[in-house]
Motif scaffolding. Sequence first.
Motif, PDB file in Angstrom:
ATOM      1  N   LEU A   1      98.445  76.840 -42.704  1.00  0.00           N
ATOM      2  CA  LEU A   1      99.899  76.775 -42.524  1.00  0.00           C
ATOM      3  C   LEU A   1     100.373  75.351 -42.290  1.00  0.00           C
ATOM      4  CD1 LEU A   1     101.015  79.865 -40.426  1.00  0.00           C
ATOM      5  CD2 LEU A   1     100.958  79.544 -42.878  1.00  0.00           C
ATOM      6  N   LEU A   2      99.680  74.623 -41.420  1.00  0.00           N
ATOM      7  CA  LEU A   2     100.092  73.275 -41.044  1.00  0.00           C
ATOM      8  C   LEU A   2      98.872  72.373 -40.981  1.00  0.00           C
ATOM      9  CD1 LEU A   2     102.211  74.433 -38.006  1.00  0.00           C
ATOM     10  CD2 LEU A   2     103.184  73.532 -40.109  1.00  0.00           C
ATOM     11  N   SER A   3      99.101  71.087 -41.098  1.00  0.00           N
ATOM     12  CA  SER A   3      98.029  70.125 -40.840  1.00  0.00           C
ATOM     13  C   SER A   3      98.638  68.831 -40.317  1.00  0.00           C
ATOM     14  CB  SER A   3      97.188  69.865 -42.093  1.00  0.00           C
ATOM     15  OG  SER A   3      97.935  69.208 -43.074  1.00  0.00           O
ATOM     16  N   VAL A   4      97.834  68.123 -39.569  1.00  0.00           N
ATOM     17  CA  VAL A   4      98.207  66.804 -39.064  1.00  0.00           C
ATOM     18  C   VAL A   4      97.370  65.801 -39.841  1.00  0.00           C
ATOM     19  CG1 VAL A   4      98.292  65.279 -37.061  1.00  0.00           C
ATOM     20  CG2 VAL A   4      98.717  67.732 -36.777  1.00  0.00           C
ATOM     21  N   VAL A   5      98.054  64.956 -40.600  1.00  0.00           N
ATOM     22  CA  VAL A   5      97.392  63.965 -41.436  1.00  0.00           C
ATOM     23  C   VAL A   5      97.785  62.586 -40.909  1.00  0.00           C
ATOM     24  CG1 VAL A   5      97.112  63.091 -43.776  1.00  0.00           C
ATOM     25  CG2 VAL A   5      97.488  65.537 -43.402  1.00  0.00           C
ATOM     26  N   LEU A   6      96.785  61.802 -40.555  1.00  0.00           N
ATOM     27  CA  LEU A   6      97.044  60.511 -39.923  1.00  0.00           C
ATOM     28  C   LEU A   6      96.857  59.392 -40.932  1.00  0.00           C
ATOM     29  CD1 LEU A   6      95.128  61.509 -36.748  1.00  0.00           C
ATOM     30  CD2 LEU A   6      97.602  61.385 -37.003  1.00  0.00           C
ATOM     31  N   HIS A   7      97.885  58.568 -41.031  1.00  0.00           N
ATOM     32  CA  HIS A   7      97.864  57.417 -41.920  1.00  0.00           C
ATOM     33  C   HIS A   7      97.878  56.140 -41.076  1.00  0.00           C
ATOM     34  CE1 HIS A   7      98.476  59.861 -45.519  1.00  0.00           C
ATOM     35  NE2 HIS A   7      99.320  60.572 -44.801  1.00  0.00           N
ATOM     36  N   LYS A   8      97.958  55.017 -41.722  1.00  0.00           N
ATOM     37  CA  LYS A   8      97.870  53.738 -41.017  1.00  0.00           C
ATOM     38  C   LYS A   8      99.021  53.525 -40.020  1.00  0.00           C
ATOM     39  CE  LYS A   8      97.045  48.864 -41.893  1.00  0.00           C
ATOM     40  NZ  LYS A   8      96.817  47.854 -42.922  1.00  0.00           N
ATOM     41  N   VAL A   9     100.255  53.814 -40.430  1.00  0.00           N
ATOM     42  CA  VAL A   9     101.396  53.530 -39.552  1.00  0.00           C
ATOM     43  C   VAL A   9     102.151  54.775 -39.105  1.00  0.00           C
ATOM     44  CG1 VAL A   9     101.759  51.201 -40.423  1.00  0.00           C
ATOM     45  CG2 VAL A   9     102.957  53.105 -41.487  1.00  0.00           C
ATOM     46  N   ASN A  10     101.813  55.944 -39.654  1.00  0.00           N
ATOM     47  CA  ASN A  10     102.509  57.150 -39.219  1.00  0.00           C
ATOM     48  C   ASN A  10     101.639  58.385 -39.390  1.00  0.00           C
ATOM     49  OD1 ASN A  10     102.774  57.909 -41.983  1.00  0.00           O
ATOM     50  ND2 ASN A  10     104.635  56.699 -42.128  1.00  0.00           N
ATOM     51  N   ALA A  11     102.076  59.439 -38.732  1.00  0.00           N
ATOM     52  CA  ALA A  11     101.412  60.738 -38.832  1.00  0.00           C
ATOM     53  C   ALA A  11     102.314  61.663 -39.631  1.00  0.00           C
ATOM     54  CB  ALA A  11     101.167  61.312 -37.445  1.00  0.00           C
ATOM     55  N   HIS A  12     101.700  62.482 -40.450  1.00  0.00           N
ATOM     56  CA  HIS A  12     102.448  63.494 -41.195  1.00  0.00           C
ATOM     57  C   HIS A  12     102.077  64.861 -40.640  1.00  0.00           C
ATOM     58  CE1 HIS A  12     102.902  61.053 -45.187  1.00  0.00           C
ATOM     59  NE2 HIS A  12     103.284  60.374 -44.137  1.00  0.00           N
ATOM     60  N   VAL A  13     103.081  65.697 -40.471  1.00  0.00           N
ATOM     61  CA  VAL A  13     102.835  67.110 -40.237  1.00  0.00           C
ATOM     62  C   VAL A  13     103.110  67.760 -41.578  1.00  0.00           C
ATOM     63  CG1 VAL A  13     103.538  69.208 -39.044  1.00  0.00           C
ATOM     64  CG2 VAL A  13     103.465  67.032 -37.812  1.00  0.00           C
ATOM     65  N   GLN A  14     102.044  68.245 -42.209  1.00  0.00           N
ATOM     66  CA  GLN A  14     102.184  68.877 -43.510  1.00  0.00           C
ATOM     67  C   GLN A  14     102.369  70.370 -43.309  1.00  0.00           C
ATOM     68  OE1 GLN A  14      98.691  67.607 -45.729  1.00  0.00           O
ATOM     69  NE2 GLN A  14      99.863  65.909 -46.566  1.00  0.00           N
ATOM     70  N   VAL A  15     103.324  70.912 -44.041  1.00  0.00           N
ATOM     71  CA  VAL A  15     103.632  72.329 -43.966  1.00  0.00           C
ATOM     72  C   VAL A  15     103.276  72.927 -45.326  1.00  0.00           C
ATOM     73  CG1 VAL A  15     105.414  74.038 -43.457  1.00  0.00           C
ATOM     74  CG2 VAL A  15     105.520  71.761 -42.396  1.00  0.00           C
ATOM     75  N   PHE A  16     102.243  73.741 -45.350  1.00  0.00           N
ATOM     76  CA  PHE A  16     101.739  74.260 -46.621  1.00  0.00           C
ATOM     77  C   PHE A  16     102.771  75.129 -47.339  1.00  0.00           C
ATOM     78  CE2 PHE A  16      97.928  72.779 -44.664  1.00  0.00           C
ATOM     79  CZ  PHE A  16      97.087  72.431 -45.696  1.00  0.00           C
ATOM     80  N   ASN A  17     103.587  75.873 -46.585  1.00  0.00           N
ATOM     81  CA  ASN A  17     104.643  76.677 -47.203  1.00  0.00           C
ATOM     82  C   ASN A  17     106.011  76.018 -46.988  1.00  0.00           C
ATOM     83  OD1 ASN A  17     104.878  77.201 -44.460  1.00  0.00           O
ATOM     84  ND2 ASN A  17     104.796  79.415 -44.639  1.00  0.00           N
ATOM     85  N   GLY A  18     106.027  74.708 -46.939  1.00  0.00           N
ATOM     86  CA  GLY A  18     107.233  73.943 -46.638  1.00  0.00           C
ATOM     87  C   GLY A  18     108.363  74.131 -47.618  1.00  0.00           C
ATOM     88  N   VAL A  19     108.064  74.436 -48.871  1.00  0.00           N
ATOM     89  CA  VAL A  19     109.121  74.625 -49.857  1.00  0.00           C
ATOM     90  C   VAL A  19     110.037  75.773 -49.436  1.00  0.00           C
ATOM     91  CG1 VAL A  19     107.881  76.208 -51.412  1.00  0.00           C
ATOM     92  CG2 VAL A  19     109.573  74.612 -52.337  1.00  0.00           C
ATOM     93  N   MET A  20     109.512  76.731 -48.677  1.00  0.00           N
ATOM     94  CA  MET A  20     110.310  77.859 -48.208  1.00  0.00           C
ATOM     95  C   MET A  20     111.227  77.475 -47.051  1.00  0.00           C
ATOM     96  SD  MET A  20     107.292  80.730 -48.262  1.00  0.00           S
ATOM     97  CE  MET A  20     108.366  82.081 -47.763  1.00  0.00           C
ATOM     98  N   LEU A  21     110.999  76.303 -46.456  1.00  0.00           N
ATOM     99  CA  LEU A  21     111.714  75.915 -45.246  1.00  0.00           C
ATOM    100  C   LEU A  21     112.675  74.747 -45.435  1.00  0.00           C
ATOM    101  CD1 LEU A  21     108.649  76.075 -42.829  1.00  0.00           C
ATOM    102  CD2 LEU A  21     110.269  77.895 -43.378  1.00  0.00           C
ATOM    103  N   VAL A  22     112.773  74.235 -46.651  1.00  0.00           N
ATOM    104  CA  VAL A  22     113.572  73.025 -46.905  1.00  0.00           C
ATOM    105  C   VAL A  22     115.041  73.225 -46.540  1.00  0.00           C
ATOM    106  CG1 VAL A  22     114.392  71.476 -48.732  1.00  0.00           C
ATOM    107  CG2 VAL A  22     111.984  72.098 -48.616  1.00  0.00           C
TER     108      VAL A  22
END
Length: 134
Positions: free
Chosen positions: A58-79
């Motif tokens: 459902l969700l994931s926390v993806v860490l990049h160099k300057v920011n963190a992303h919260v990825q929502v696998f079904n995010g298209v349904m929530l836009v």
Amino acid sequence: MRRPLQSPALINAFFDSLRPDQAETAQIIHRAILAAAPQLRPEVKWGNLCYLNENDNLLSVVLHKVNAHVQVFNGVMLVAEFPELEGAGKGMRHIKMRYRRPVDEQLIRELALASVQAWAQTQMRRQHAPRWGG
């Protein structure tokens, strides 16, 4: 096929492997997600912290160099409900949070809860869908 449950030690090792600014942001996000949806099971997948409901990502926390992303696998349904979601493609969307800046914990909780609710609606539709050839 059943997957073995991941131990809390593996989740702790994930946080221990991060830079201090990444770890702080990731832990705030982690606590907010589990506060809203305690039934989600955290797992380390693809080097990221993922949250599963039953066996669905459902969700994931993806860490990049300057920011963190919260990825929502079904995010298209929530836009429509969450204009903060970014991205293009079939289903996944994400929000970004810069390190050393306050995390909008309320937004994370609302997003986690909405993702679980959207997942439940999808499951209901699958159960009531007509079966061909049956």
